[in-house]
Scaffold this motif. Structure first.
Motif, mmCIF file in Angstrom:
data_model
loop_
_atom_site.group_PDB
_atom_site.id
_atom_site.type_symbol
_atom_site.label_atom_id
_atom_site.label_comp_id
_atom_site.label_asym_id
_atom_site.label_seq_id
_atom_site.Cartn_x
_atom_site.Cartn_y
_atom_site.Cartn_z
ATOM 1 N N ALA A 60 5.856 -6.391 -3.589
ATOM 2 C CA ALA A 60 4.915 -5.416 -4.154
ATOM 3 C C ALA A 60 5.377 -4.941 -5.526
ATOM 4 O O ALA A 60 4.563 -4.758 -6.451
ATOM 5 N N PHE A 61 6.671 -4.758 -5.687
ATOM 6 C CA PHE A 61 7.189 -4.326 -6.986
ATOM 7 C C PHE A 61 7.003 -5.425 -8.023
ATOM 8 O O PHE A 61 6.616 -5.164 -9.153
ATOM 9 N N ALA A 62 7.253 -6.657 -7.624
ATOM 10 C CA ALA A 62 7.121 -7.775 -8.565
ATOM 11 C C ALA A 62 5.667 -7.981 -8.991
ATOM 12 O O ALA A 62 5.402 -8.320 -10.149
ATOM 13 N N GLU A 63 4.743 -7.769 -8.062
ATOM 14 C CA GLU A 63 3.334 -7.961 -8.362
ATOM 15 C C GLU A 63 2.716 -6.777 -9.073
ATOM 16 O O GLU A 63 1.717 -6.916 -9.755
ATOM 17 N N GLY A 64 3.331 -5.607 -8.883
ATOM 18 C CA GLY A 64 2.802 -4.405 -9.523
ATOM 19 C C GLY A 64 1.682 -3.885 -8.751
ATOM 20 O O GLY A 64 0.849 -3.166 -8.988
ATOM 21 N N GLU A 108 0.835 -1.193 0.000
ATOM 22 C CA GLU A 108 0.000 0.000 0.000
ATOM 23 C C GLU A 108 0.879 1.256 0.000
ATOM 24 O O GLU A 108 0.609 2.203 -0.703
ATOM 25 N N ARG A 109 1.914 1.236 0.807
ATOM 26 C CA ARG A 109 2.798 2.403 0.902
ATOM 27 C C ARG A 109 3.463 2.692 -0.442
ATOM 28 O O ARG A 109 3.594 3.842 -0.841
ATOM 29 N N LEU A 110 3.851 1.647 -1.136
ATOM 30 C CA LEU A 110 4.501 1.825 -2.442
ATOM 31 C C LEU A 110 3.510 2.421 -3.443
ATOM 32 O O LEU A 110 3.867 3.312 -4.209
ATOM 33 N N ARG A 111 2.278 1.957 -3.418
ATOM 34 C CA ARG A 111 1.259 2.514 -4.327
ATOM 35 C C ARG A 111 0.998 3.981 -4.036
ATOM 36 O O ARG A 111 0.842 4.787 -4.946
ATOM 37 N N ARG A 112 0.941 4.328 -2.748
ATOM 38 C CA ARG A 112 0.728 5.737 -2.390
ATOM 39 C C ARG A 112 1.920 6.584 -2.804
ATOM 40 O O ARG A 112 1.743 7.692 -3.293
ATOM 41 N N ALA A 113 3.126 6.072 -2.609
ATOM 42 C CA ALA A 113 4.320 6.825 -3.000
ATOM 43 C C ALA A 113 4.375 7.037 -4.507
ATOM 44 O O ALA A 113 4.859 8.061 -4.984
ATOM 45 N N ALA A 114 3.850 6.071 -5.258
ATOM 46 C CA ALA A 114 3.830 6.180 -6.725
ATOM 47 C C ALA A 114 2.629 6.979 -7.211
ATOM 48 O O ALA A 114 2.466 7.186 -8.416
ATOM 49 N N LYS A 115 1.786 7.429 -6.274
ATOM 50 C CA LYS A 115 0.598 8.236 -6.589
ATOM 51 C C LYS A 115 -0.325 7.534 -7.579
ATOM 52 O O LYS A 115 -0.825 8.140 -8.517
ATOM 53 N N GLY A 116 -0.482 6.225 -7.383
ATOM 54 C CA GLY A 116 -1.403 5.459 -8.209
ATOM 55 C C GLY A 116 -0.886 5.103 -9.594
ATOM 56 O O GLY A 116 -1.615 4.545 -10.395
ATOM 57 N N ALA A 117 0.354 5.416 -9.886
ATOM 58 C CA ALA A 117 0.921 5.116 -11.203
ATOM 59 C C ALA A 117 1.055 3.608 -11.388
ATOM 60 O O ALA A 117 1.254 2.867 -10.428
ATOM 61 N N ARG A 162 2.668 -0.055 -12.694
ATOM 62 C CA ARG A 162 3.968 -0.680 -12.436
ATOM 63 C C ARG A 162 5.015 -0.351 -13.495
ATOM 64 O O ARG A 162 6.202 -0.246 -13.199
ATOM 65 N N GLU A 163 4.605 -0.201 -14.734
ATOM 66 C CA GLU A 163 5.559 0.043 -15.819
ATOM 67 C C GLU A 163 5.940 1.510 -15.973
ATOM 68 O O GLU A 163 6.760 1.842 -16.816
ATOM 69 N N THR A 164 5.381 2.375 -15.140
ATOM 70 C CA THR A 164 5.670 3.805 -15.279
ATOM 71 C C THR A 164 6.941 4.189 -14.536
ATOM 72 O O THR A 164 7.384 3.499 -13.615
ATOM 73 N N ALA A 168 9.458 5.592 -7.154
ATOM 74 C CA ALA A 168 8.929 5.390 -5.802
ATOM 75 C C ALA A 168 9.494 4.111 -5.185
ATOM 76 O O ALA A 168 9.848 4.082 -4.003
ATOM 77 N N TYR A 169 9.586 3.057 -5.980
ATOM 78 C CA TYR A 169 10.150 1.788 -5.497
ATOM 79 C C TYR A 169 11.602 1.979 -5.073
ATOM 80 O O TYR A 169 12.000 1.578 -3.986
ATOM 81 N N ARG A 170 12.382 2.601 -5.933
ATOM 82 C CA ARG A 170 13.802 2.804 -5.621
ATOM 83 C C ARG A 170 13.982 3.656 -4.358
ATOM 84 O O ARG A 170 14.795 3.324 -3.499
ATOM 85 N N ALA A 171 13.217 4.716 -4.237
ATOM 86 C CA ALA A 171 13.321 5.573 -3.051
ATOM 87 C C ALA A 171 12.935 4.804 -1.791
ATOM 88 O O ALA A 171 13.608 4.913 -0.756
ATOM 89 N N SER A 172 11.874 4.013 -1.874
ATOM 90 C CA SER A 172 11.445 3.227 -0.722
ATOM 91 C C SER A 172 12.476 2.166 -0.360
ATOM 92 O O SER A 172 12.770 1.944 0.811
ATOM 93 N N LEU A 173 13.033 1.524 -1.369
ATOM 94 C CA LEU A 173 14.024 0.487 -1.105
ATOM 95 C C LEU A 173 15.303 1.077 -0.506
ATOM 96 O O LEU A 173 15.899 0.479 0.386
ATOM 97 N N MET A 174 15.701 2.237 -0.962
ATOM 98 C CA MET A 174 16.895 2.868 -0.393
ATOM 99 C C MET A 174 16.658 3.242 1.074
ATOM 100 O O MET A 174 17.562 3.169 1.888
ATOM 101 N N ARG A 175 15.433 3.596 1.389
ATOM 102 C CA ARG A 175 15.107 3.938 2.771
ATOM 103 C C ARG A 175 15.074 2.699 3.657
ATOM 104 O O ARG A 175 15.530 2.727 4.799
#
Length: 67
Positions: A63-67, A1-10, A12-14, A20-27
């Motif tokens: 979450a990234f793998a599932e999109g 859910e957090r990843l989807r919110r960080a991506a603002k609903g975009a 998976r391929e965007t 958003a994934y990279r920023a979350s993973l670095m954190r």
């Protein structure tokens, strides 16, 4: 859910989702987290906190793998 919110609903391929994934993973990357916050962790809680950080990083990868 957090990843989807960080991506603002975009989708998976965007670019927004990937950024958003990279920023979350670095954190939440266990090694980065330990290097950044390790000295401030209470020794009695250290293992429990790092286990939770590992769980968050795994959940982000799923979450990234599932999109």
């Amino acid at each position: 859910e957090r990843l989807r919110r960080a991506a603002k609903g975009a989708g998976r391929e965007t670019r927004e989702f990937k950024v958003a994934y990279r920023a979350s993973l670095m954190r939440w990357h266990p090694d980065k987290f330990a290097a950044r916050h390790g000295p401030r962790l209470v020794e009695n809680d250290r293992e429990r906190i790092l286990a939770r950080v590992n769980a968050v990083a795994r959940a982000l990868n799923v979450a990234f793998a599932e999109g």
